[in-house]
Scaffold this motif. Sequence first.
Motif, PDB file in Angstrom:
ATOM      1  N   VAL A  71      -0.767   2.291   7.787  1.00  7.30           N
ATOM      2  CA  VAL A  71      -0.482   2.360   6.390  1.00  7.30           C
ATOM      3  C   VAL A  71      -0.309   3.637   5.931  1.00  7.30           C
ATOM      4  N   ILE A  72      -0.012   3.596   4.498  1.00 13.40           N
ATOM      5  CA  ILE A  72      -0.010   4.833   3.557  1.00 13.40           C
ATOM      6  C   ILE A  72      -0.730   4.286   2.516  1.00 13.40           C
ATOM      7  N   TYR A  73      -2.044   4.656   2.220  1.00 12.96           N
ATOM      8  CA  TYR A  73      -3.109   4.049   1.297  1.00 12.96           C
ATOM      9  C   TYR A  73      -2.401   4.462  -0.324  1.00 12.96           C
ATOM     10  N   ILE A  74      -2.513   3.539  -1.108  1.00 13.76           N
ATOM     11  CA  ILE A  74      -2.211   3.980  -2.597  1.00 13.76           C
ATOM     12  C   ILE A  74      -3.358   3.615  -3.373  1.00 13.76           C
ATOM     13  N   THR A  75      -3.940   4.216  -4.340  1.00 13.29           N
ATOM     14  CA  THR A  75      -5.151   3.809  -4.972  1.00 13.29           C
ATOM     15  C   THR A  75      -5.448   4.610  -6.108  1.00 13.29           C
TER      16      THR A  75
ATOM     17  N   GLU B   4       6.853 -12.498   9.452  1.00 13.77           N
ATOM     18  CA  GLU B   4       8.588 -12.800   9.141  1.00 13.77           C
ATOM     19  C   GLU B   4       9.202 -11.352   9.753  1.00 13.77           C
ATOM     20  N   LYS B   5       8.597 -10.193   9.521  1.00 10.69           N
ATOM     21  CA  LYS B   5       9.539  -9.082   9.702  1.00 10.69           C
ATOM     22  C   LYS B   5       8.368  -7.938   9.937  1.00 10.69           C
ATOM     23  N   LEU B   6       8.543  -7.300  10.952  1.00 10.97           N
ATOM     24  CA  LEU B   6       7.653  -6.224  11.146  1.00 10.97           C
ATOM     25  C   LEU B   6       8.044  -4.881  10.353  1.00 10.97           C
ATOM     26  N   PRO B   7       7.212  -4.457   9.487  1.00 13.14           N
ATOM     27  CA  PRO B   7       7.469  -3.160   9.044  1.00 13.14           C
ATOM     28  C   PRO B   7       7.130  -2.013   9.848  1.00 13.14           C
ATOM     29  N   ASP B   8       7.867  -0.734   9.452  1.00 20.90           N
ATOM     30  CA  ASP B   8       7.289   0.362  10.278  1.00 20.90           C
ATOM     31  C   ASP B   8       6.417   0.960   9.400  1.00 20.90           C
ATOM     32  N   ILE B   9       6.334   0.876   8.184  1.00 19.27           N
ATOM     33  CA  ILE B   9       5.420   1.550   7.316  1.00 19.27           C
ATOM     34  C   ILE B   9       4.655   0.329   6.315  1.00 19.27           C
ATOM     35  N   VAL B  10       3.346   0.329   5.834  1.00 18.56           N
ATOM     36  CA  VAL B  10       2.943  -0.319   4.976  1.00 18.56           C
ATOM     37  C   VAL B  10       2.497   0.480   3.866  1.00 18.56           C
ATOM     38  N   LEU B  11       2.847   0.534   2.300  1.00 20.13           N
ATOM     39  CA  LEU B  11       2.422   1.288   1.555  1.00 20.13           C
ATOM     40  C   LEU B  11       1.219   0.087   0.744  1.00 20.13           C
ATOM     41  N   MET B  12      -0.074   0.499   1.099  1.00 15.68           N
ATOM     42  CA  MET B  12      -1.157  -0.467   0.865  1.00 15.68           C
ATOM     43  C   MET B  12      -2.037  -0.038  -0.323  1.00 15.68           C
ATOM     44  N   ASP B  13      -2.111  -0.817  -1.387  1.00 15.83           N
ATOM     45  CA  ASP B  13      -2.989  -0.433  -2.379  1.00 15.83           C
ATOM     46  C   ASP B  13      -4.336  -0.767  -2.027  1.00 15.83           C
ATOM     47  N   ILE B  14      -5.397  -0.070  -2.146  1.00 12.49           N
ATOM     48  CA  ILE B  14      -6.805  -0.412  -1.597  1.00 12.49           C
ATOM     49  C   ILE B  14      -7.287  -1.719  -2.423  1.00 12.49           C
TER      50      ILE B  14
END
Length: 126
Positions: free
Chosen positions: A80-84, A47-57
């Motif tokens: 991505v920036i991982y969040i865990t 739908e929309k290309l993000p610049d950054i994805v904050l991604m839970d592992i």
Amino acid sequence: MKNGVKVLIVEDDAIISMDIEQRVKKFGCEVLGVVDRAEKVYSRIKEKLPDIVLMDINIKGESDGVSVAEKLLEDYSIHVIYITAYSDMSMKERAMKTEPLGYLVKPIRESELVEMLEYAITKIDT
């Protein structure tokens, strides 16, 4: 440059995702949405290309966040920036192979999130 930066949040804990969303908006980025499972990431990306994805592992669905990040990097050149909540070394080594913009351990402090977003913006800007 933070205004206009589009962020997608991938987190399956509703309270944590709302907190992250508020902090990202407060920082001045546009939040494209919050998704809680791997399969929803791909439709939102289309739908929309993000610049950054904050991604839970560890997310719901058939794939974990690292697998999703591999596909995002391969198919869309999105990092991505991982969040865990986990600091398992083997998981971290696997995650690092996807060339993440960063790695945040829960609970996330606002100062760490802002610092990571600032860093990520400089990386995507170059």
